[in-house]
Scaffold this active site. Structure first.
Site: not given
Ligand code: GLN
Length: 255
Positions: A102, A208, A141
């Site tokens: 990620c 993840h 998101r």
């Molecule tokens: N901060 C990054 C995003 O929001 C990665 C997020 C994460 O590692 N879960 O895209």
């Protein structure tokens, strides 16, 4: 569990910024690697490498970057370029495994654009660019359970299960191979059907969960590849529980 074959030495892992890049239980990935090595009598050496610390390209078989919040990624991006970029390139060039999850994945690419005029540079091991979503509905998101189909080297098509939560949308360069194809979930950008990226033994993924407890077969592929052996050379383990976890994660993703 059986440990039939003799230990093929020690897996040497460098965890980059473990205090800043380790959200959604990403440190569980390291625990899985450690445990699966121990069960087989393979040695384990974990070296954290934080802000300002130099990275020895020869001293590790696997370099690991977990996920992170944008503000922590900004600290790491600057430091990666200043103190670790060249070592990561040298390590990747000799075939060491570099795994980014990620936020770590985003930092392996060219850049992560956070907004107008605000861009984090990446180490450019993968030909990918990430742009943060503009926050507009319906998906500011990209969040949820995810499953992807992956074929590694001469192995069969297999499935990785995980969980994703990212604002960034990642776009592959024209010759950049993805890690896999999305079966359920969003993947790199919610549109292309691609998930992650792979160049040689450098791998980035949004999964993840953490990734490796849900996908023991992939943990073994990483261990074997980092040690320079075929996964079939690793002593088999009783993975009944791991397979249940994998199946549960797939069901959660709706596969
Ligand atoms: N901060 C990054 C995003 O929001 C990665 C997020 C994460 O590692 N879960 O895209």
């Amino acid at each position: 569990m059986s440990a039939a074959s003799p230990p093929p030495r020690t897996l040497r892992v460098s965890a980059l910024y473990p205090d800043l890049l380790s959200i959604y239980a990403d440190r569980g990935n390291l625990l899985v690697l450690e445990r699966r090595c121990a069960w087989r009598g393979i040695g384990w050496q974990l070296t954290p490498c934080g802000l300002g610390e130099p990275l020895d390209s020869e001293a590790h078989d696997l370099f690991y970057l977990g996920g992170g919040q944008d503000r922590d990624q900004a600290l790491c991006a600057e430091d990666l370029l200043a103190t670790k970029r060249d070592a990561l390139h040298a390590a990747a060039a000799r075939g060491a495994v570099v795994l980014g999850i990620c936020g770590g994945y985003q930092l392996l690419g060219h850049s992560y654009e956070l907004g107008p005029g605000k861009e984090l540079p990446g180490v450019e091991l993968l030909d990918v660019r990430t742009v943060r979503g503009d926050g507009s509905p319906p998906t500011p998101r990209l969040i949820g359970n995810v499953a992807i189909s992956v074929a590694l080297d001469d192995g069969p098509e297999r499935v990785l299960a995980g969980f994703e939560n990212h604002g960034g949308r990642t776009h592959l360069g024209s010759d950049q191979a993805p890690l896999g194809r999305v079966l359920k979930g969003y993947g790199n950008d919610g549109r292309s059907g691609f998930e992650g990226a792979r160049s040689g033994n450098t791998i980035g993924t949004y999964l993840h969960g953490p990734l490796l407890p849900k996908n023991a077969w992939f943990a073994d592929w990483l261990i074997a590849t980092a040690l320079g052996i075929h996964p079939g050379e690793l002593a088999p383990l009783d993975d009944a529980l791991e397979e249940q976890a994998h199946g549960g994660a797939l069901r959660a993703a709706g596969v």
